[in-house]
Structure formats: C-alpha cells, structure tokens
Design a protein around this motif. Structure first.
Motif, short mmCIF file in Angstrom:
data_model
loop_
_atom_site.label_atom_id
_atom_site.label_comp_id
_atom_site.label_asym_id
_atom_site.label_seq_id
_atom_site.Cartn_x
_atom_site.Cartn_y
_atom_site.Cartn_z
N PHE A 143 0.83 -1.21 0.00
CA PHE A 143 0.00 0.00 0.00
C PHE A 143 0.86 1.26 0.00
O PHE A 143 0.48 2.28 -0.58
N ASP A 146 2.03 1.70 -3.51
CA ASP A 146 0.91 2.18 -4.33
C ASP A 146 0.71 3.68 -4.16
O ASP A 146 0.48 4.41 -5.13
N ARG A 147 0.77 4.17 -2.92
CA ARG A 147 0.59 5.60 -2.68
C ARG A 147 1.70 6.42 -3.32
O ARG A 147 1.46 7.47 -3.91
N ASP A 159 -2.66 12.23 -2.70
CA ASP A 159 -2.48 10.81 -3.02
C ASP A 159 -1.56 10.11 -2.01
O ASP A 159 -1.58 8.89 -1.91
N THR A 161 -1.85 10.58 1.20
CA THR A 161 -2.59 10.40 2.45
C THR A 161 -3.92 9.69 2.29
O THR A 161 -4.47 9.22 3.28
N THR A 162 -4.46 9.59 1.08
CA THR A 162 -5.76 8.94 0.90
C THR A 162 -5.57 7.47 0.57
O THR A 162 -4.57 7.07 -0.03
N ASP A 163 -6.55 6.68 0.97
CA ASP A 163 -6.46 5.24 0.78
C ASP A 163 -6.92 4.78 -0.60
O ASP A 163 -6.45 3.79 -1.11
N GLU A 164 -7.88 5.48 -1.16
CA GLU A 164 -8.46 5.01 -2.41
C GLU A 164 -7.92 5.79 -3.60
O GLU A 164 -7.64 6.97 -3.49
N GLU A 165 -7.85 5.08 -4.72
CA GLU A 165 -7.53 5.76 -5.96
C GLU A 165 -8.79 6.47 -6.43
O GLU A 165 -9.90 6.02 -6.17
#
Length: 178
Positions: A143, A146-147, A159, A161-165
């Motif tokens: 993860f 990914d970030r 991007d 700090t947020t979990d979702e794309e």
C-alpha cells in the motif's frame, strides 16, 4: 602573542591561503544566494540516493554476480546526482528570484520548491522501496508503494494520504451536454 598572530597571518598570506579563503567565501555567498542553500534537505535526499544505490547494487549482485557490475552503474549514479542538482537549483531560483533588488512577494512559483522536494523524495523513496522488495519481497508494504506510485503519476499530495484511488466517472451518471 601579537608577534605570533602576525607570523601566522604573514605565512597564510605568503602561501596564498588568505587569497583562497577570500575567493571561497565570495563563491559560497554567491552560490547560496543564487544557486542553492537548503543543505538539510540535500542530506536527506542523499541518504535515500545512497540506500537506493546500495539496494540496487545488491539486487544486481544477487541476480548476476559481482562480475556484472560495471562503470555504467557509476555513470548512472553521477548523472542522477547532476540531474537532481539541476532540479534543486531550478526550484531555488524560481522560489527566490528578485525583481529590481526586491523580494518577489508576487511570485507564482513559491510552491515549486516544496512540490519538487516532495517529488524528489518520493521518487527516491519509491525506488528504495522497490529495490528492497526486489531483494526480499514484502519488507515494504504494497500500500505504501501504491501511494508513492499514485503521487508520482498525478503530483497530488493528497495521493500520499488517501487510501483510495480516484474512481473513474460512471458513464450513466454524466449529464448530457446540451
């Protein structure tokens, strides 16, 4: 005591140390004003560059052995250093230039240095994480990679700090253009 001081000053001047010291001082002042001065940041960036180089070298050695190492890798390292120096100098100049000797309070570039610093740190951190995981998977959580990848693609600090794309807009939810 005065005679000793005079002797040291005379020998320094005689050997050219005083002249060299004056020129180096002038160079340092001009360099920090016009080229770059945030050396604390460079220390952190250089640490990541060294880790990246170490883990990439380890990856190559484990995959193909010592004999596969060449000066091409050293050349890539030096090119990276020069390119990063160019980016850091660009960010310093855009954020600190003056107009008619006055600080540029109207600068549209005040954000550039912060963004480029984040970008360079993220770029190196991503490379270090990938090289660590290529040597032994799952030491750096996917993860996090990914970030870092999302930030590299979009340049949006959110991007990191947020979990979702961000989701692609649904075809049915779009309003027709009239």
């Amino acid at each position: 005591m005065i005679d000793t001081l005079k002797y040291y000053l005379y020998t320094m001047f005689e050997k050219g140390y005083a002249v060299a010291a004056v020129w180096l001082t002038i160079f340092r002042e001009l360099f920090t004003r016009y080229i770059f001065k945030d050396w604390d940041f460079v220390g952190f960036l250089f640490a990541l560059i060294l880790f990246d180089t170490f883990f990439a070298t380890l990856k190559v050695i484990r995959a193909t052995g010592w004999r596969s190492l060449s000066f091409k890798e050293a050349e890539k390292f030096l090119v990276k250093i020069f390119l990063y120096f160019g980016v850091l100098s660009l960010s310093h100049i855009l954020g600190n230039f003056t107009i008619h000797g006055k600080a540029n309070d109207y600068s549209f570039f005040t954000w550039v240095d912060t963004f480029l610093y984040f970008y360079l740190i993220t770029k190196e951190a991503l490379s270090v994480a990938r090289n660590i995981n290529s040597n032994s998977p799952a030491y750096v959580p996917p993860f996090l990679i990914d970030r870092l990848n999302r930030f590299q693609k979009t340049g949006k600090l959110s991007d990191l700090t947020t979990d979702e794309e961000p989701k692609a807009p649904d075809e049915h939810s779009q309003k027709p253009n009239i």
